[in-house]
Design a protein around this motif. Structure first.
Motif, PDB file in Angstrom:
ATOM      1  N   GLU A   5       6.289   1.250   2.292  1.00  0.00           N
ATOM      2  CA  GLU A   5       7.041   2.240   3.061  1.00  0.00           C
ATOM      3  C   GLU A   5       7.460   1.598   4.382  1.00  0.00           C
ATOM      4  N   ASN A   6       8.609   0.950   4.382  1.00  0.00           N
ATOM      5  CA  ASN A   6       9.083   0.330   5.616  1.00  0.00           C
ATOM      6  C   ASN A   6      10.603   0.174   5.564  1.00  0.00           C
ATOM      7  N   GLU A   7      11.171  -0.378   6.623  1.00  0.00           N
ATOM      8  CA  GLU A   7      12.627  -0.483   6.723  1.00  0.00           C
ATOM      9  C   GLU A   7      13.227  -1.395   5.647  1.00  0.00           C
ATOM     10  N   LYS A   8      12.453  -2.348   5.149  1.00  0.00           N
ATOM     11  CA  LYS A   8      12.969  -3.251   4.115  1.00  0.00           C
ATOM     12  C   LYS A   8      13.088  -2.571   2.758  1.00  0.00           C
ATOM     13  N   THR A   9      12.337  -1.503   2.554  1.00  0.00           N
ATOM     14  CA  THR A   9      12.342  -0.844   1.243  1.00  0.00           C
ATOM     15  C   THR A   9      13.050   0.508   1.262  1.00  0.00           C
ATOM     16  N   ILE A  10      13.562   0.906   2.399  1.00  0.00           N
ATOM     17  CA  ILE A  10      14.042   2.269   2.590  1.00  0.00           C
ATOM     18  C   ILE A  10      15.138   2.662   1.592  1.00  0.00           C
ATOM     19  N   HIS A  11      15.995   1.717   1.207  1.00  0.00           N
ATOM     20  CA  HIS A  11      17.078   2.045   0.283  1.00  0.00           C
ATOM     21  C   HIS A  11      16.660   1.889  -1.179  1.00  0.00           C
ATOM     22  N   LYS A  12      15.755   0.973  -1.439  1.00  0.00           N
ATOM     23  CA  LYS A  12      15.370   0.684  -2.822  1.00  0.00           C
ATOM     24  C   LYS A  12      14.314   1.637  -3.360  1.00  0.00           C
ATOM     25  N   ILE A  13      13.402   2.093  -2.493  1.00  0.00           N
ATOM     26  CA  ILE A  13      12.237   2.844  -2.956  1.00  0.00           C
ATOM     27  C   ILE A  13      12.628   4.143  -3.659  1.00  0.00           C
ATOM     28  N   LYS A  14      13.700   4.782  -3.199  1.00  0.00           N
ATOM     29  CA  LYS A  14      14.104   6.056  -3.793  1.00  0.00           C
ATOM     30  C   LYS A  14      14.714   5.879  -5.184  1.00  0.00           C
ATOM     31  N   GLU A  15      15.145   4.686  -5.464  1.00  0.00           N
ATOM     32  CA  GLU A  15      15.676   4.387  -6.797  1.00  0.00           C
ATOM     33  C   GLU A  15      14.574   3.995  -7.767  1.00  0.00           C
ATOM     34  N   ILE A  16      13.607   3.231  -7.271  1.00  0.00           N
ATOM     35  CA  ILE A  16      12.633   2.664  -8.207  1.00  0.00           C
ATOM     36  C   ILE A  16      11.476   3.593  -8.554  1.00  0.00           C
ATOM     37  N   ILE A  17      11.015   4.406  -7.605  1.00  0.00           N
ATOM     38  CA  ILE A  17       9.794   5.179  -7.862  1.00  0.00           C
ATOM     39  C   ILE A  17       9.946   6.171  -9.019  1.00  0.00           C
ATOM     40  N   PRO A  18      11.014   6.989  -9.077  1.00  0.00           N
ATOM     41  CA  PRO A  18      11.137   7.885 -10.238  1.00  0.00           C
ATOM     42  C   PRO A  18      11.206   7.133 -11.562  1.00  0.00           C
ATOM     43  N   ALA A  19      11.920   6.005 -11.585  1.00  0.00           N
ATOM     44  CA  ALA A  19      12.024   5.216 -12.817  1.00  0.00           C
ATOM     45  C   ALA A  19      10.682   4.624 -13.208  1.00  0.00           C
ATOM     46  N   ILE A  20       9.924   4.185 -12.224  1.00  0.00           N
ATOM     47  CA  ILE A  20       8.618   3.590 -12.494  1.00  0.00           C
ATOM     48  C   ILE A  20       7.623   4.635 -12.994  1.00  0.00           C
ATOM     49  N   ILE A  21       7.674   5.821 -12.426  1.00  0.00           N
ATOM     50  CA  ILE A  21       6.808   6.903 -12.916  1.00  0.00           C
ATOM     51  C   ILE A  21       7.091   7.161 -14.394  1.00  0.00           C
ATOM     52  N   GLN A  22       8.375   7.201 -14.746  1.00  0.00           N
ATOM     53  CA  GLN A  22       8.738   7.437 -16.149  1.00  0.00           C
ATOM     54  C   GLN A  22       8.285   6.290 -17.043  1.00  0.00           C
ATOM     55  N   GLU A  23       8.467   5.044 -16.582  1.00  0.00           N
ATOM     56  CA  GLU A  23       8.058   3.882 -17.378  1.00  0.00           C
ATOM     57  C   GLU A  23       6.553   3.912 -17.660  1.00  0.00           C
ATOM     58  N   ILE A  24       5.782   4.253 -16.661  1.00  0.00           N
ATOM     59  CA  ILE A  24       4.323   4.283 -16.831  1.00  0.00           C
ATOM     60  C   ILE A  24       3.923   5.395 -17.795  1.00  0.00           C
ATOM     61  N   ARG A  25       4.563   6.524 -17.679  1.00  0.00           N
ATOM     62  CA  ARG A  25       4.257   7.614 -18.619  1.00  0.00           C
ATOM     63  C   ARG A  25       4.705   7.268 -20.038  1.00  0.00           C
ATOM     64  N   ASP A  26       5.802   6.536 -20.162  1.00  0.00           N
ATOM     65  CA  ASP A  26       6.250   6.106 -21.484  1.00  0.00           C
ATOM     66  C   ASP A  26       5.243   5.167 -22.140  1.00  0.00           C
ATOM     67  N   LYS A  27       4.467   4.466 -21.332  1.00  0.00           N
ATOM     68  CA  LYS A  27       3.421   3.589 -21.848  1.00  0.00           C
ATOM     69  C   LYS A  27       2.169   4.359 -22.258  1.00  0.00           C
ATOM     70  N   GLY A  28       2.164   5.674 -22.031  1.00  0.00           N
ATOM     71  CA  GLY A  28       1.019   6.499 -22.378  1.00  0.00           C
ATOM     72  C   GLY A  28      -0.128   6.400 -21.394  1.00  0.00           C
ATOM     73  N   LEU A  29       0.162   5.963 -20.158  1.00  0.00           N
ATOM     74  CA  LEU A  29      -0.865   5.801 -19.139  1.00  0.00           C
ATOM     75  C   LEU A  29      -0.840   6.956 -18.144  1.00  0.00           C
ATOM     76  N   ASN A  30      -1.979   7.243 -17.569  1.00  0.00           N
ATOM     77  CA  ASN A  30      -2.119   8.257 -16.533  1.00  0.00           C
ATOM     78  C   ASN A  30      -2.057   7.591 -15.162  1.00  0.00           C
ATOM     79  N   PHE A  31      -2.097   8.422 -14.112  1.00  0.00           N
ATOM     80  CA  PHE A  31      -2.149   7.927 -12.739  1.00  0.00           C
ATOM     81  C   PHE A  31      -3.505   8.287 -12.138  1.00  0.00           C
ATOM     82  N   ALA A  32      -4.078   7.357 -11.406  1.00  0.00           N
ATOM     83  CA  ALA A  32      -5.405   7.584 -10.821  1.00  0.00           C
ATOM     84  C   ALA A  32      -5.452   7.038  -9.400  1.00  0.00           C
ATOM     85  N   LEU A  33      -6.377   7.564  -8.614  1.00  0.00           N
ATOM     86  CA  LEU A  33      -6.669   7.018  -7.292  1.00  0.00           C
ATOM     87  C   LEU A  33      -7.497   5.751  -7.448  1.00  0.00           C
ATOM     88  N   VAL A  34      -7.436   4.895  -6.453  1.00  0.00           N
ATOM     89  CA  VAL A  34      -8.307   3.718  -6.438  1.00  0.00           C
ATOM     90  C   VAL A  34      -9.753   4.178  -6.373  1.00  0.00           C
TER      91      VAL A  34
END
Length: 226
Positions: A193-222
């Motif tokens: 979360e910084n100025e270098k990622t400000i334009h890219k992050i909004k594009e990648i995060i929704p796609a990445i969430i979908q990709e991970i769910r397509d793999k049949g994986l859940n999300f967890a805290l560390v």
């Protein structure tokens, strides 16, 4: 960001970084976790961990919290103390929404570039603002003395997959494809979360969430080791 080359992994000099790598190693070799077993490199079985460094950011963080909430995902954040001082309301919101907050130093500075007293001040000032026993070192850089100090106080959290979302030479599509091909069970993913990622992050995060769910994986805290 975590520059390393395998031959350096076995060095023990106190001024050597944890890893000295070449360019853009997305997936951390498993031997690294074997060499540094007290650090957290992987998450829980059946899941991946989304982690975010450098925030809170006044534009990215509110958007990110909205996306995570709408997708019923909890994430782990490693935030800078100076950013928390600027945006304490975002720390309050993240905690209220069930996210896990660790710290990333008061200033984003490599441990190997500052002396012992400066490191302690940077660490403690950040920790006082977050009150967390989870710490991720900026750039992955630590001396042996610094690592021992952190591990006496809590957990040293690393990662198994680096997104390089801050690298302007890597497109969002390329990053998403790398994740699709490389990320799997128990991976801890790093985004920023910084100025270098400000334009890219909004594009990648929704796609990445979908990709991970397509793999049949859940999300967890560390999860803590102790």
């Amino acid at each position: 960001m975590l520059n390393f080359i395998t031959p350096c992994l076995l060095k023990t000099d106190s001024k050597v970084t944890i890893l000295e790598i070449s360019k853009n190693i997305y997936k951390i070799p498993k031997i690294v976790a074997w060499i540094f077993p007290r650090r957290i490199w992987f998450g829980t079985k059946g899941s991946v961990c989304l982690t975010f460094d450098d925030g809170p950011h006044p534009e990215i963080t509110p958007w990110l919290l909205d996306v995570l909430k709408s997708n019923h995902i909890k994430a782990t954040f490693f935030w800078q103390g100076r950013q928390i001082e600027k945006h304490p309301e975002l720390l309050k919101r993240a905690l209220e929404e069930g996210h896990l907050i660790g710290h990333h130093g008061y200033n984003h500075v490599s441990g190997k570039k500052i002396n012992w007293q400066e490191f302690k001040r940077n660490f403690e000032k950040s920790n006082a603002l977050v009150d967390s026993d989870l710490f991720r070192p900026p750039y992955g850089d630590l001396t042996q003395k610094q690592a021992k100090y952190i591990l006496k106080k809590g957990e040293l959290v690393m990662w198994s997959w680096m997104s390089y979302d801050f690298d302007s030479s890597i497109s969002a599509n390329e990053l998403i494809q790398k994740l699709k091909n490389q990320v799997g069970d128990r991976d801890i993913l790093v985004f920023h979360e910084n100025e270098k990622t400000i334009h890219k992050i909004k594009e990648i995060i929704p796609a990445i969430i979908q990709e991970i769910r397509d793999k049949g994986l859940n999300f967890a805290l560390v999860e803590k080791k102790r």
